[in-house]
Structures are given as structure tokens and as C-alpha cells.
Design an enzyme around this catalytic site. Structure first.
Site, PDB file in Angstrom:
ATOM      1  N   SER A  55       3.311  -3.670   4.184  1.00  0.00           N
ATOM      2  CA  SER A  55       3.362  -5.100   3.655  1.00  0.00           C
ATOM      3  C   SER A  55       4.773  -5.195   3.276  1.00  0.00           C
ATOM      4  CB  SER A  55       2.488  -5.420   2.672  1.00  0.00           C
ATOM      5  OG  SER A  55       1.079  -5.469   2.834  1.00  0.00           O
ATOM      6  N   ASN A  92       7.776  -2.493   2.184  1.00  0.00           N
ATOM      7  CA  ASN A  92       6.659  -1.267   2.860  1.00  0.00           C
ATOM      8  C   ASN A  92       6.284  -1.734   4.260  1.00  0.00           C
ATOM      9  OD1 ASN A  92       5.053   0.934   2.004  1.00  0.00           O
ATOM     10  ND2 ASN A  92       3.269  -0.576   2.230  1.00  0.00           N
ATOM     11  N   TYR A 124       1.170  -1.130  -0.010  1.00  0.00           N
ATOM     12  CA  TYR A 124       0.093   0.152   0.034  1.00  0.00           C
ATOM     13  C   TYR A 124       0.772   1.284   0.056  1.00  0.00           C
ATOM     14  CZ  TYR A 124      -3.644   3.291   1.508  1.00  0.00           C
ATOM     15  OH  TYR A 124      -4.272   4.366   1.643  1.00  0.00           O
ATOM     16  N   GLY A 133       1.084  -7.103   5.084  1.00  0.00           N
ATOM     17  CA  GLY A 133       0.821  -8.381   4.205  1.00  0.00           C
ATOM     18  C   GLY A 133       2.112  -8.869   3.811  1.00  0.00           C
TER      19      GLY A 133
END
Length: 352
Positions: free
Chosen positions: A225, A191, A124, A264
Site C-alpha cells: 500500500s 509500501n 502492511y 491500498g
């Protein structure tokens, strides 16, 4: 700028010539980077070998925490086969990248009665990118595929990593490799993580003089993630690929990642060391496919070595992503600062 340019060496095993996933023969990487007017995003593609659209490779996956997406994993889990190039992008562009990879397979194979389940991962970038503007388009995926090369790989604010944040420093794309009997190469889209937990070679790297991102109220630090792609030329079977993907998660933990609630953290490993796996023809046609297909596998006693190579390369890839990244201010006014190279070097020297 990369970690080794600062004297930061992770582990003991030698790297490949480029210290990149492209050190695995046949693997190519391409980026399309989109920046300007509030846009900080893009797409990165990993092409496992030139005939991936018609000749699958063995692969396996691992999920550390599942608040994310990596399409195509169900077929990989079921069959142990990777059948397409791999795309990396932002969360809201997974669909267009997936469809563009289907279109590439159609371009290569021509029209026919066959199916495609592309592998596309996301992280994201909505703090630094106008993610709801849907700026990644099919032509950007095609450009990344056309530009994919087997040489050095650009890192940091490039491709799918352009708007990413890692341990609350600017993050993005990073890569590294290790070569000892076999080559293991890793590429990450980083990230994830909290700065308070970041450890590099055992040293805490909080850098309090570097401002933390000014997240909105209620946002949980560490949300985000990481996608980890592991490639090797070691002749592995699918279950051995899965074990390598699992060990990549240990590298995330060694640097301080915990697989946070809204992160994630997804890992995929594939091998180019077993070739000749046939793909089905049109409408599942198996005409001409032999009843038995010879494959090779690394002896179990060599898996420890491959585990070590995977963990070292993944760690260094994540650090490379932060070292290569540059400070970015996004369209909502959020600024995410790059890690300070001088502070990093001095901290590691003090603790060496």
C-alpha cells in the site's frame, strides 16, 4: 541521504527550505520508531496546525485502489473537513493509534459531549515486523505527537515506515515539497509497487544485482500500500483538495505503480489556506457560530500549477523514501535490500 544528494532532481519547480511537508506553514511531523527483537514498526503523525482539534481545515481524498484503510474518510467526503491530526502506522495498529488520537483531543478540549473521527492510515509491514505482536501502544503515539516539529523530517526506516517495502526495495517514509506562488508539501508511507515497473525520471531501475525479497510461495509482488498526505497553503475549497489528492495518484503511476489488486493506495489533501472554520461545541451547540463564514479559493486557472507541484512533490517523496531507507532483515528471516545508490546514479546519468 536524499534523492537530491545523489543528483536526482524530479521536475522543474523549486522546493521549499526543507523540501518537506513541513514547508507548509504550521504543519508538523513526529515519529516514534520501534526496532529490535523482530520488531520493525512505529507510528508517524502529521499535525496540520496547532489548533486542529478545535479548528477544522478543508480536505479531500482519493482512492486509487482500496485494499487498505484510512479512517475518518467518510466524514471528510461528507463535510470536506479534517478535524484531527493524521496518524500513519502498520495495518494491525490502526485501532490503537485512532484511539490515542481521540485521547489527545480529549486532553486538549477536556471532557465534553463531542465526537472525534481521527484520520489514521496503514500499510502492511508483516514481512519485516512482528505485526501480530501489537507493539505500537498509546505511549508511542503520544511520543510522536510530543516530538512533532516543523523542521526537517526523518525519512526511510522511521515511524510508520520502519518495516515497509517500496518497489521491492526497502521503503518507508518520504517527503518533499514544491514552492511556486503557493507551497505544496507531501509525505508518503510507501509500501507498494513492483521492481520490474519502477521508473525514475523515465529510467528503468530494476538493479538485478540487488536481490529481490524472498516472498512466500503464492504471494503477489506489488501487494502492499501507499498512503499519500498532501498539504498546501493555497486557499482551496474541499473539491479542490480532492482534485489535488487525485493528482497524487498520477505520481504513483509515473514511477510505475499500478494500484495493484492487493495494494491500498489512498491519498488525502488538506489546505491551511482557509482558517476560521468553526467546530461545533458540546452536543452540537452552534451558539455563537455566524450564519455565514468567509472563505477563499484559488482561481480555476491556477489549478494546473498546483497539480504540477503535487505530482512533482509526490514523486520525489517516494524516491526519497527508497533512497533514505536501509536494508532490514525481519523476524521471519525475510531480508529486504535498500536501493543501491551508486547503481541508481549511474543508470540515471547514462540516460540523461
Amino acid at each position: 541521504m536524499r534523492a537530491r544528494d545523489l543528483g536526482v532532481v524530479i521536475g522543474k519547480h523549486p522546493t521549499g527550505p526543507h523540501n518537506a511537508i513541513t514547508d507548509v506553514p504550521g504543519v508538523r511531523v513526529g515519529h516514534t520508531t520501534l526496532q529490535g527483537g523482530g520488531v520493525n514498526t512505529g507510528v508517524t503523525v502529521v499535525v496540520p496546525h496547532d489548533d486542529i482539534w478545535t479548528e477544522p481545515l478543508f480536505a479531500g481524498s482519493h482512492v486509487l485502489n482500496g485494499s487498505g484503510e484510512l479512517t475518518g474518510l467518510e466524514w471528510i467526503r461528507e463535510s470536506g473537513e479534517l478535524t484531527t491530526a493524521i496518524g500513519l502506522t502498520n495495518t494491525h495498529s490502526v485501532g490503537v493509534v485512532r484511539d490515542s488520537l481521540v485521547a489527545e483531543q480529549v486532553r486538549v478540549r477536556g471532557d465534553g459531549i463531542y465526537w472525534s473521527l481521527p484520520v489514521v492510515g496503514e500499510t502492511y509491514d508483516g514481512f519485516l515486523n512482528d505485526i501480530n505482536g501489537f507493539h505500537v501502544r498509546p505511549e508511542h503515539v503520544r511520543a510522536a505527537l510530543e516530538s512533532a516539529t516543523d523542521g526537517p523530517v526523518a525519512e526511510g526506516n522511521v515511524g510508520g515506515g520502519t518495516g515497509m517495502i517500496c518497489h521491492q526495495f526497502k521503503g518507508g517514509i518520504g517527503t518533499a515539497s514544491r514552492a511556486h506562488d503557493y507551497t505544496v508539501g507531501v509525505l508518503v508511507q510507501a509500501n507498494h509497487g513492483r521492481r520490474e515497473r519502477l521508473r525514475i525520471n523515465g529510467t528503468s531501475v530494476t538493479q538485478p544485482s540487488v536481490p529481490l525479497p524472498a516472498y512466500p510461495p503464492g504471494y503477489a509482488p506489488g501487494s502492499g500500500s501507499i498512503i499519500v498526505i498532501v498539504a498546501t497553503d493555497a486557499p482551496l475549497l474541499p473539491h479542490q483538495c480532492r482534485r489535488l489528492a487525485q493528482r497524487a495518484a498520477l505520481a504513483v503511476g509515473r514511477l510505475g505503480g499500478t494500484g495493484e489488486q492487493y495494494s491500498g493506495d489512498l491519498m488525502l489533501a488538506f489546505t491551511t489556506g482557509n482558517r476560521g472554520i468553526p467546530s461545533y461545541g458540546e452536543n452540537g451547540d452552534v451558539t455563537g457560530i455566524p450564519a455565514e463564514i468567509p472563505v477563499r479559493m484559488v482561481g480555476p486557472h491556477l489549478m494546473d500549477l498546483l497539480f504540477d507541484l503535487t505530482i512533482e512533490a509526490t514523486e520525489e517523496a517516494i524516491v526519497n523514501a527508497m533512497v533514505a531507507a536501509e536494508t532490514v532483515t525481519g523476524h521471519r528471516g525475510y531480508t529486504v535490500h535498500a536501493i543501491d545508490h551508486d547503481l541508481l546514479t549511474s543508470a540515471l546519468q547514462e540516460n540523461s
